[in-house]
Design a protein around this motif. Structure first.
Motif, PDB file in Angstrom:
ATOM      1  N   LYS A  39       4.086   0.900  -7.746  1.00 62.10           N
ATOM      2  CA  LYS A  39       3.634   2.114  -8.410  1.00 62.10           C
ATOM      3  C   LYS A  39       2.853   3.002  -7.441  1.00 62.10           C
ATOM      4  N   ALA A  40       3.103   4.307  -7.492  1.00 60.34           N
ATOM      5  CA  ALA A  40       2.346   5.243  -6.662  1.00 60.34           C
ATOM      6  C   ALA A  40       0.867   5.182  -7.030  1.00 60.34           C
ATOM      7  N   LEU A  41       0.021   5.158  -6.010  1.00 63.88           N
ATOM      8  CA  LEU A  41      -1.420   5.043  -6.214  1.00 63.88           C
ATOM      9  C   LEU A  41      -2.136   6.206  -5.532  1.00 63.88           C
ATOM     10  N   TYR A  42      -3.402   6.403  -5.950  1.00 65.63           N
ATOM     11  CA  TYR A  42      -4.188   7.530  -5.435  1.00 65.63           C
ATOM     12  C   TYR A  42      -5.600   7.073  -5.059  1.00 65.63           C
ATOM     13  N   PRO A  43      -5.726   6.148  -4.102  1.00 66.38           N
ATOM     14  CA  PRO A  43      -7.061   5.659  -3.731  1.00 66.38           C
ATOM     15  C   PRO A  43      -7.932   6.725  -3.063  1.00 66.38           C
ATOM     16  N   GLU A  44      -7.323   7.803  -2.569  1.00 66.81           N
ATOM     17  CA  GLU A  44      -8.092   8.871  -1.922  1.00 66.81           C
ATOM     18  C   GLU A  44      -8.160  10.124  -2.787  1.00 66.81           C
ATOM     19  N   GLY A  45      -7.741  10.030  -4.034  1.00 67.39           N
ATOM     20  CA  GLY A  45      -7.725  11.195  -4.894  1.00 67.39           C
ATOM     21  C   GLY A  45      -6.321  11.719  -5.095  1.00 67.39           C
ATOM     22  N   PRO A  46      -6.139  12.694  -5.983  1.00 67.90           N
ATOM     23  CA  PRO A  46      -4.799  13.128  -6.393  1.00 67.90           C
ATOM     24  C   PRO A  46      -3.999  13.870  -5.331  1.00 67.90           C
ATOM     25  N   SER A  47      -4.628  14.306  -4.261  1.00 67.06           N
ATOM     26  CA  SER A  47      -3.898  15.095  -3.263  1.00 67.06           C
ATOM     27  C   SER A  47      -3.080  14.240  -2.304  1.00 67.06           C
ATOM     28  N   ILE A  48      -3.325  12.925  -2.263  1.00 67.48           N
ATOM     29  CA  ILE A  48      -2.630  12.034  -1.327  1.00 67.48           C
ATOM     30  C   ILE A  48      -1.985  10.902  -2.121  1.00 67.48           C
ATOM     31  N   CYS A  49      -0.670  10.822  -2.067  1.00 67.75           N
ATOM     32  CA  CYS A  49       0.095   9.820  -2.809  1.00 67.75           C
ATOM     33  C   CYS A  49       0.407   8.629  -1.902  1.00 67.75           C
ATOM     34  N   HIS A  50      -0.047   7.438  -2.291  1.00 68.30           N
ATOM     35  CA  HIS A  50       0.195   6.219  -1.531  1.00 68.30           C
ATOM     36  C   HIS A  50       1.317   5.418  -2.184  1.00 68.30           C
ATOM     37  N   VAL A  51       2.289   5.000  -1.383  1.00 64.04           N
ATOM     38  CA  VAL A  51       3.416   4.202  -1.888  1.00 64.04           C
ATOM     39  C   VAL A  51       3.637   3.013  -0.957  1.00 64.04           C
TER      40      VAL A  51
END
Length: 284
Positions: A39-51
């Protein structure tokens, strides 16, 4: 048994967009075979998408063919990594291949941060990475390979390996790095090859140029010792953009990973204009 049932043909295609000024999203996902994502995650906030990419078989055997296609639309910021090393197993007379295509549109930011590639005895590996950047994009990424076992005398005694890293900017070729080795080929050990090192890797960074002082500091920070050697090349694209390429030779994958993370921490705020925040995967 039919070869179609003994090898994997896998595809993964991801697209990232920025629907609002504050959010990057995974806007399209397609997969076939054993290539998946968490699942796409946002550990740095909504502007950076982590996959995080997943390959459940955990290795690539003879006959397997993997295709990974990552595309960032204008303004999107994506960080992509995987959960463990890519293992290239005994080929059994068939070549295994992995083809990675990375595309970043203007004003997008692409971070490609995978684990190492490990080539086992009698592997026949064919790996290509094509990075297509547009003016105004920013990117940091890497790849690194270990030939054989660091505990075995001679490291890698039987097998074939071809890799290609290509960087294009606005459709123009700026960097092409190729390796084509047979395990028993003496050129692998020469000064024109890997100079007896079992590990080699490349890190790239593309974006605004470093200042002269920062570039000097960066170049001077790179190690040059018996177990780990690195050097940097700067390619000036135009007054607003440069491509930096760090090439590494080493004895151990852990040393390369530690070096690349260290360089990423230093480069990320300067090239990507983003504070460095380690991936949770790196703590596991």
């Amino acid at each position: 048994m039919n070869a179609a049932f003994t090898s994997w043909q896998a595809e993964l295609a991801l697209q990232f967009s920025r629907p609002t000024a504050q959010r990057s999203v995974l806007s399209r996902r397609h997969h076939q075979g054993p290539l998946l994502i968490q699942k796409a995650l946002y550990p740095e906030g909504p502007s950076i998408c982590h996959v995080t990419l997943l390959h459940p078989p955990s290795g690539i055997a003879g006959g397997d063919e993997l295709h990974i296609d990552i595309q960032l639309h204008e303004g999107a910021h994506a960080v992509l990594a995987n959960t463990g090393a890519t293992r290239w197993y005994k080929a059994n007379g068939q070549r295994a291949s992995q083809h990675i295509h990375l595309q970043a549109a203007s004003q997008s930011t692409l971070e490609w941060l995978p684990c190492e590639n490990l080539l086992f005895e009698q592997a026949n590996a064919y790996s290509t990475t094509h990075l297509h950047l547009t003016s105004g994009a920013r990117s940091i990424g890497w790849e690194y390979f270990q030939l054989g076992s660091v505990l075995q005398d001679g490291n890698w005694l039987e097998g074939q390996f071809y890799s290609q890293l290509e960087v294009q900017i606005d459709g123009q070729l700026f960097w092409l790095d190729q390796a084509d080795f047979d395990a028993q080929d003496p050129i692998r050990f020469s000064s024109n090859g890997l100079h007896h090192f079992p590990m080699h890797g490349t890190l790239w960074a593309y974006g605004p140029p470093l200042s002269a002082d920062d570039y000097e500091q960066f170049a001077q920070s790179l190690p040059w010792k018996a177990v780990l050697q690195a050097g940097v090349t700067q390619l000036v694209v135009d007054p607003q953009q440069s491509l930096y390429v760090v090439r590494v030779l080493a004895n151990h994958a852990e040393d390369v990973k530690a070096l690349f993370i260290q360089l990423w921490r230093w480069l990320r705020p300067r090239i990507l204009n983003t504070p460095a925040q380690d991936l949770r995967l790196w703590a596991t």
